[in-house]
Every structure is written in structure tokens, then in C-alpha cells.
Design a protein around this motif. Structure first.
Motif, short mmCIF file in Angstrom:
data_model
loop_
_atom_site.label_atom_id
_atom_site.label_comp_id
_atom_site.label_asym_id
_atom_site.label_seq_id
_atom_site.Cartn_x
_atom_site.Cartn_y
_atom_site.Cartn_z
N GLN A 108 0.84 -1.20 0.00
CA GLN A 108 0.00 0.00 0.00
C GLN A 108 0.87 1.25 0.00
O GLN A 108 0.71 2.15 -0.82
N VAL A 109 1.81 1.27 0.96
CA VAL A 109 2.70 2.42 1.07
C VAL A 109 3.57 2.53 -0.17
O VAL A 109 3.75 3.62 -0.73
N GLY A 110 4.07 1.38 -0.63
CA GLY A 110 4.93 1.38 -1.81
C GLY A 110 4.22 1.92 -3.03
O GLY A 110 4.76 2.74 -3.78
N LEU A 111 2.98 1.47 -3.24
CA LEU A 111 2.22 1.89 -4.41
C LEU A 111 1.99 3.41 -4.40
O LEU A 111 2.25 4.10 -5.40
N LEU A 112 1.53 3.92 -3.26
CA LEU A 112 1.22 5.35 -3.23
C LEU A 112 2.49 6.19 -3.34
O LEU A 112 2.48 7.25 -3.97
N SER A 113 3.59 5.71 -2.74
CA SER A 113 4.85 6.44 -2.90
C SER A 113 5.25 6.46 -4.36
O SER A 113 5.70 7.47 -4.90
N LEU A 114 5.06 5.32 -5.02
CA LEU A 114 5.47 5.22 -6.42
C LEU A 114 4.69 6.18 -7.30
O LEU A 114 5.26 6.92 -8.09
N VAL A 115 3.34 6.19 -7.16
CA VAL A 115 2.58 7.06 -8.04
C VAL A 115 2.83 8.53 -7.69
O VAL A 115 2.77 9.39 -8.56
N MET A 134 5.25 9.01 -19.35
CA MET A 134 5.30 9.41 -17.95
C MET A 134 6.73 9.39 -17.48
O MET A 134 7.59 8.76 -18.07
N ALA A 135 6.99 10.09 -16.41
CA ALA A 135 8.36 10.19 -15.94
C ALA A 135 8.86 8.83 -15.48
O ALA A 135 8.12 8.05 -14.90
N ARG A 136 10.10 8.57 -15.76
CA ARG A 136 10.66 7.29 -15.38
C ARG A 136 11.19 7.38 -13.96
O ARG A 136 11.90 8.32 -13.61
N THR A 137 10.86 6.46 -13.14
CA THR A 137 11.55 6.35 -11.86
C THR A 137 12.27 5.03 -11.91
O THR A 137 11.65 3.99 -12.02
N THR A 138 13.56 5.12 -11.86
CA THR A 138 14.31 3.87 -12.01
C THR A 138 14.41 3.12 -10.70
O THR A 138 14.52 1.91 -10.68
N ALA A 139 14.36 3.88 -9.60
CA ALA A 139 14.50 3.21 -8.32
C ALA A 139 13.28 2.36 -8.02
O ALA A 139 12.16 2.71 -8.41
N ARG A 140 13.47 1.25 -7.39
CA ARG A 140 12.34 0.45 -6.96
C ARG A 140 11.61 1.20 -5.85
O ARG A 140 12.22 1.95 -5.10
N PRO A 141 10.32 1.02 -5.76
CA PRO A 141 9.56 1.80 -4.79
C PRO A 141 9.97 1.49 -3.35
O PRO A 141 9.88 2.32 -2.49
N HIS A 142 10.42 0.31 -3.12
CA HIS A 142 10.73 -0.07 -1.75
C HIS A 142 11.60 -1.30 -1.83
O HIS A 142 11.41 -2.18 -2.65
N PRO A 143 12.59 -1.36 -0.95
CA PRO A 143 13.43 -2.54 -0.97
C PRO A 143 12.66 -3.74 -0.43
O PRO A 143 11.79 -3.56 0.44
N PRO A 144 12.93 -4.91 -0.94
CA PRO A 144 12.24 -6.07 -0.39
C PRO A 144 12.65 -6.27 1.06
O PRO A 144 13.81 -6.03 1.41
N PRO A 145 11.73 -6.64 1.90
CA PRO A 145 12.09 -6.84 3.30
C PRO A 145 13.02 -8.05 3.43
O PRO A 145 13.14 -8.86 2.53
N ALA A 146 13.65 -8.11 4.60
CA ALA A 146 14.64 -9.17 4.80
C ALA A 146 14.02 -10.54 4.62
O ALA A 146 14.64 -11.47 4.12
N THR A 147 12.75 -10.67 5.02
CA THR A 147 12.10 -11.96 4.93
C THR A 147 11.33 -12.08 3.62
O THR A 147 10.16 -12.38 3.61
N ALA A 148 12.01 -11.75 2.50
CA ALA A 148 11.34 -11.85 1.20
C ALA A 148 10.85 -13.27 0.97
O ALA A 148 11.54 -14.23 1.29
N GLU A 149 9.63 -13.35 0.42
CA GLU A 149 9.08 -14.69 0.17
C GLU A 149 9.97 -15.38 -0.86
O GLU A 149 10.47 -14.75 -1.77
N PRO A 150 10.16 -16.67 -0.72
CA PRO A 150 10.95 -17.38 -1.72
C PRO A 150 10.17 -17.43 -3.02
O PRO A 150 8.95 -17.33 -3.01
N PRO A 151 10.88 -17.51 -4.14
CA PRO A 151 10.18 -17.59 -5.42
C PRO A 151 9.24 -18.79 -5.41
O PRO A 151 9.54 -19.81 -4.77
N PRO A 152 8.11 -18.67 -6.08
CA PRO A 152 7.11 -19.73 -6.02
C PRO A 152 7.68 -21.03 -6.59
O PRO A 152 8.43 -21.00 -7.56
N PRO A 153 7.33 -22.15 -5.97
CA PRO A 153 7.85 -23.42 -6.43
C PRO A 153 7.28 -23.81 -7.80
O PRO A 153 7.90 -24.55 -8.56
N ARG A 154 6.09 -23.29 -8.11
CA ARG A 154 5.43 -23.66 -9.36
C ARG A 154 6.30 -23.26 -10.57
O ARG A 154 6.70 -22.12 -10.67
N PRO A 155 6.60 -24.19 -11.44
CA PRO A 155 7.44 -23.82 -12.58
C PRO A 155 6.65 -22.97 -13.58
O PRO A 155 5.43 -23.03 -13.62
#
Lengths: 261, 368
Positions: free
Chosen positions: A174-181, B1-22
Motif C-alpha cells: 500500500q505504502v509502496g504503491l502510493l509512494s510510487l505514483v 510518464m516520468a521514469r523512476t528507475t528506483a524500486r519503490p521499496h526494498p524487499p524486506p529481509a524476509t522476502a518470500e521465496p520464489p514460487p515453487p510452481r514452474p
């Protein structure tokens, strides 16, 4: 790109869902629409993304009458996240995002390199790149919502219309999306249910009640206890966010609320 | 629209593992198409050779060559040549054409009405066609068309039925998919009732057998004369459908989203209903209403090729054609010299295959 609604009314089957709505979203700004259920928020948005034609009034896009543009022309400028939840068919996430290029495409020409890169970066920004090959029907509600938002971004809109974009999203997204837009520099008109998110994210907020715009202005001016009480029928305490200073609402479930804000 | 290259937020430390489904395999590229074309050609030659008189594939090819180029064949082979060229070839070609058409129309209609249970006959086309055909048989209208009168009756019935369903489901806000499906189902009961009344009040069992043919379908009446029109309509129709495949993808996202992507769903629906009604009418007129193919083939194709109509509308016609050629072969050899109505076989073969695939691949349509 400026978006301006000028005296827009919508009557469906004899019921006036939106009455004389005038609202301006200056270029690059983020304007929120809030209001109780059935107050006409989604209906107002539909007029902007052309799913509905206003019964009266005009929607202006940079001084051009929206109804004078073809659907394709306006879709090149205006992208929308509706409340429809994706597709009936099990497209992959990447295929859904690529459909965002539809208004820029003629016929079935495959996407060129620039467009593929655009889709890829849109998915990356919405944090769904790892879902590219997954079928959308197997995604969770929040993942699907982010895929649909990536589709909106791939559309390269200059105006983005979002109908409850934070639905199904966890708090981080939620926060990420609104920050992004906010950062993207697009003109955004967004319907939000969460008044605190609206207060934090929006430059201006419009409050709808019974199809009428009853207040509009900066969150600080609009989101005051009297108005919240009158429109939403709940008692709220307004405090300033200790770090950012934006108004934040605290609700209490009992009647003995001490009025502070 | 304006490009923002940075990701909106870094993934948290406990990022979910990639899905097992191929990642799912997607079939439907040029190689698939080439392979399916080859399978179709081989199937056609085999189907032309097989039957009560079995003709070796090489002989079949020789007769086909003779038929197309006017080559010479021996006097003792004339009967076999006649069977091959005059009876079986048009029949097998017709089966392929109708199978292809049903596959394409089924896939399109399912997307248009956003309903996985839709098939080319969902809008009451088959029962309306039967009414048309039976009316011709009973009252002798359209007599000036000679041997094509019944087909013409079926065609007009199909078209008229579709228009009626469309008009009946028209509301102030255009045509909504669900309203269309419900109207189609309701009116097709109405058409069946009309047909029943006609058959009930008109003595003689000719009408009854006519009804059986039009509702179960068959290629027993195939001739070279019945082939060109339906082939042109089906091939032209499929070409037109593939040209709007991206818009078909968009329409499955919902009408509002489609509008936001610049697609006028009302106009697209109207146009495509007319086109699919024309195609279905032309097919019903030569083969009756063959069930299950238009329902099941699109689903089968989506399971292996994914949902995108750019692939589905190429692969589904080929799969439909191959399937129909083999089903028609079964229909005429299993209980020879009698013929089993096609609808029975399409159901008996198609349903188990479909259910198995459905269970195996975790196929999803419109939900989980």
C-alpha cells in the motif's frame, strides 16, 4: 496533463449518482476522492476512463473535451485501475501487463523492444517481475492487483485513475504503491477508503457524499472531525503525524470519545 | 510518464521465496502450427482411405492427384476413384472446415460472453437452425433453391435466431454478457418447443429424422457443391477473428477495463456476434449442430497454449479440424454400414479427454 471535471452529473435509471461534480486535478498532482459507500466515487472515475458517459457536464483533459476523443485516443493518455479483478482467462502476468500497450498498438503487431522493456520495468516497479510467467488466476489478490497496476504503468499514461488501488494489498505494498505514483510525476485521481493513507498521499482531497462534492482542499483543511462526523457518521480524533505533520485520524469504537483535534 | 528507475521499496529481509510452481510451457509457436498442419494432412489422407472400402494411402494420394490435376486412372479403378474423390474427399474436407470453424467460434464466443460454458450454439443457433430446416421440409418454403433449400432454411433460421436473441437481450446499457447467455439459453428452449410442436402436428417421420440430423449433426450429406461456400465463410471468418485477437484478450479483462484500454466493447461484441452467427449458420447448414467441439476444443487449446487469442485462434481451428476428421471417420466405420450421429461421438471421446486434462494441468477459468 491537467484533468478537470466540470459540472459532471451522471443519471442511471433515474437515479442521480453524481451531481454537478466539479473537480480539478492539476498536472502531476495526486488528488484523492473519499466518501462513504455509494457516494458516487467510482461513478465519477468511470466518466474519466470512459466506461461511462456523463449525463451532463464535461471532463476536460488539458483543455480538450474528453468525449470528443476516440476511446483509443483517450486511452493513450488515461490509464485506469478499475475494480474488475483481472481476466476470466488464465493469462500470464506478463501477458496482462503487455495488454497495457493496446491503445498504442494497431491490430496484432507484436510489441517492439522498447515496449517489452517498458513492460518489464513496469513489472519491476510493481515488484511482480518474479510472477511474469505465472497465471494471473493463480495469484493472490494483492499480487494480482500489482500486476494490474503494472499494466496501467505500461500504458504510459499521463493521467492515472485508480479505484481503490490499495484493495487487497499488504501494508508494505500500500505504502509502496502510493509512494510510487506520487514520485512518478503523473496526474493521479484516486479513490481511497483509508482516510489516513489519503491524508498522507494526496495533495488535495475531495469528499463526496450522496453524489455531491461536499468539501475539497488540502487534507489538513478537509479532514477535520466535524466533516468526518457529518459525512461518515463516525467520531474521529485528528492528530498530526509526529514525523510528517500530515493529519491522521484515530477512531474509537465507544461513544465517549474525547474531542481533541 | 516520468521514469523512476528506483524500486519503490526494498524487499524486506524476509522476502518470500520464489514460487515453487514452474513457469508454464506455452505451445503455439510456428513449430506447433506446422506440426498440426502435417497431422491434419495425414489425418485427412488416412480418413479418405478408410471406410467400408479400404484404400491404401498411396492409392488415395494418386486418386487425389487425379482428381485435382485431371490425371489418368485405370478403368478397373473407377469405382474406387469415385468413392475417394466424389464421396469421401468432400466429406473429409467438410469435416475439417467445420471442425476448424467450431473451434474458432467457440473460443471467440467464450471470450465475448465471458462464460466458460459458452459454445457456438449458446445463443440458440442450433435449435433455431433446426426450426428453419424443419420448416422448409414441412412447408416446402424456399422451394426455388432446390437441393439447397433445407440448408438455406437452416442458415436463415440460425441467423434469425441469433438476431432475435441479441435484440431480446438488448438493454439501455448495451448488451451485458450474462444477460446474453441467459436470453440465449431461454430462447433456445423456445425454439426447441416450436420445433417440437411442428414435428408433433405434422404427420410422417421425415420431420423427426430431420430434427435428429440437425440437432446431432453429421457429414453424410457432404458433396463438392456444399463445400465452397462454407469453406469461404469459415476461412474468411477465422482470418477476421485472428485480426482482432488482441481486442479479444482485452475484452476478457471486463468491459470497464476494456474501455480504459480504448476498446469499444459494445461495437466489438455486436460485430463479432454477427460474424460468429454467420459462420455458425453456414456450418450448421451443411452439417447440423455438432455439439461439444466448440465447447471443448478451445479449453483444450488454452490448457496447452495459454489464454492469448493470438495463439488460441490459430491452434484451436487446427485442433478442431483434426478432431472432427477423426470423429467423422469413427462415425462411419464403427457401426458400418450405419452411421452414428456425430454428437454422440464428440461427447463420448471429448468429455473424458477434457476431464482428464482439466484435472492434470490445474486449468483455471474465471476463478479457482
Amino acid at each position: 496533463m491537467d484533468l478537470r471535471m466540470d459540472g459532471v452529473s451522471v443519471t442511471v435509471d433515474g437515479t442521480e449518482l453524481v451531481r454537478e461534480l466539479s473537480l480539478e486535478v492539476p498536472g502531476g498532482r495526486l488528488v484523492g476522492l473519499v466518501g462513504p459507500n455509494g457516494s458516487g466515487k467510482s461513478t465519477a472515475l468511470r466518466c474519466v476512463y470512459r466506461a461511462l458517459r456523463p449525463s451532463r457536464g464535461t471532463v476536460w483533459l488539458d483543455g480538450r473535451d474528453l468525449s470528443a476523443l476516440s476511446l483509443r485516443e483517450s486511452a493513450r493518455s488515461v490509464a485506469a485501475l478499475t475494480q474488475e479483478g483481472g481476466s476470466d482467462l488464465d493469462f500470464t502476468a506478463a501477458e496482462i501487463v503487455a495488454l497495457g500497450r493496446t491503445p498504442h498498438q494497431r491490430g496484432n503487431r507484436p510489441l517492439d523492444a522498447r515496449e517489452r522493456e517498458l513492460c518489464r520495468s513496469a513489472m519491476e516497479r510493481m515488484d511482480v517481475a518474479h510472477l511474469a510467467d505465472r497465471g494471473v488466476l493463480s495469484l493472490s489478490g494483492g499480487e494480482r492487483q500489482r500486476v494490474l497496476l503494472a499494466r496501467c504503468l505500461a500504458q504510459e499514461p499521463r493521467v492515472l485513475v485508480l479505484d481503490e488501488p490499495t484493495n487487497h494489498l499488504d501494508v508494505r505494498h500500500q505504502v509502496g504503491l502510493l509512494s510510487l505514483v506520487r514520485r512518478a510525476g503523473i496526474t493521479v485521481l484516486v479513490v481511497l477508503h483509508d482516510l489516513n493513507l489519503a491524508a498522507a498521499a494526496c495533495d488535495r482531497v475531495g469528499v463526496l457524499s450522496g453524489g455531491r462534492l461536499v468539501a475539497s482542499g488540502t487534507p489538513r483543511d478537509v479532514l477535520v472531525p466535524e466533516l468526518i462526523e457529518r459525512v461518515f457518521g463516525v467520531a474521529a480524533t485528528v492528530v498530526a503525524h509526529p514525523r510528517t505533520g500530515t493529519p491522521q485520524l484515530l477512531y474509537s469504537l465507544t461513544d465517549d470519545t474525547e474531542k481533541e483535534g | 510518464m516520468a521514469r523512476t528507475t528506483a524500486r519503490p521499496h526494498p524487499p524486506p529481509a524476509t522476502a518470500e521465496p520464489p514460487p515453487p510452481r514452474p513457469a508454464r510451457r506455452r505451445v503455439g509457436g510456428p513449430w506447433t502450427v506446422a506440426a498440426l498442419c502435417a497431422v491434419l494432412a495425414v489425418s485427412a489422407v488416412l480418413a479418405i482411405g478408410l471406410g467400408s472400402a479400404v484404400i491404401a494411402p498411396l492409392d488415395t494420394l494418386r486418386y487425389l492427384w487425379a482428381g485435382t490435376s485431371g490425371g489418368v486412372i485405370g478403368a478397373e479403378e473407377v469405382t474406387r476413384y469415385q468413392i475417394t474423390w466424389q464421396l469421401r474427399t468432400p466429406r473429409v474436407l467438410l469435416a475439417a472446415v467445420v471442425g476448424a470453424g467450431l473451434g474458432a467460434v467457440g473460443a471467440t464466443v467464450q471470450a465475448l460472453v465471458r462464460n466458460p460454458l459458452a459454445d457456438p450454439f449458446i445463443l440458440g443457433v442450433s435449435s433455431a437452425a433446426s426450426v428453419g430446416a424443419v420448416s422448409v421440409g414441412v412447408w416446402g418454403v424456399l422451394g426455388s433453391l432446390g437441393v439447397y433449400a433445407v440448408s438455406a432454411g437452416a442458415f436463415l433460421g440460425a441467423l434469425g435466431g441469433t438476431v432475435l436473441v441479441y435484440l431480446a437481450s438488448l438493454s439501455a446499457g448495451g448488451v451485458t454478457p450474462l444477460r446474453l447467455v441467459l436470453t440465449g439459453v431461454a430462447l433456445s428452449f423456445g425454439f426447441q418447443a416450436v420445433m417440437g410442436v411442428i414435428v408433433y402436428f405434422v404427420p410422417g417421420n421425415e420431420a423427426t429424422s430431420t430434427v435428429l440430423f440437425w440437432t446431432m449433426g453429421g457429414f453424410g450429406a457432404a458433396t463438392w457443391g456444399s463445400l465452397p461456400l462454407v469453406a469461404a465463410v469459415v476461412v474468411g471468418g477465422i482470418a477476421a477473428l485472428t485480426s482482432v485477437s488482441r481486442r479479444l484478450d482485452v475484452i476478457t479483462l471486463g468491459d470497464e477495463t476494456a474501455a480504459s484500454l480504448g476498446v469499444d466493447t459494445d461495437r466489438l461484441r455486436r460485430g463479432l456476434f454477427l460474424l460468429t452467427a454467420l459462420m455458425t449458420g453456414a456450418m450448421v447448414a451443411v452439417s447440423g449442430a455438432i455439439g461439444f467441439v466448440g465447447l471443448i476444443v478451445p479449453h483444450l487449446v488454452r490448457i496447452v497454449a495459454g489464454a492469448g487469442h493470438r495463439r488460441v485462434l490459430v491452434v484451436a481451428p487446427l485442433v478442431g479440424a483434426v478432431f472432427m476428421v477423426w470423429v467423422d471417420l469413427l462415425a462411419r466405420v464403427v457401426a458400418a454400414p450405419r452411421e452414428i450421429p456425430l454428437g454422440f461421438i464428440t461427447a463420448l471421446v471429448g468429455v473424458p479427454v477434457f476431464v482428464l486434462l482439466l484435472r492434470r494441468r490445474g486449468y483455471l477459468f474465471g476463478g479457482r
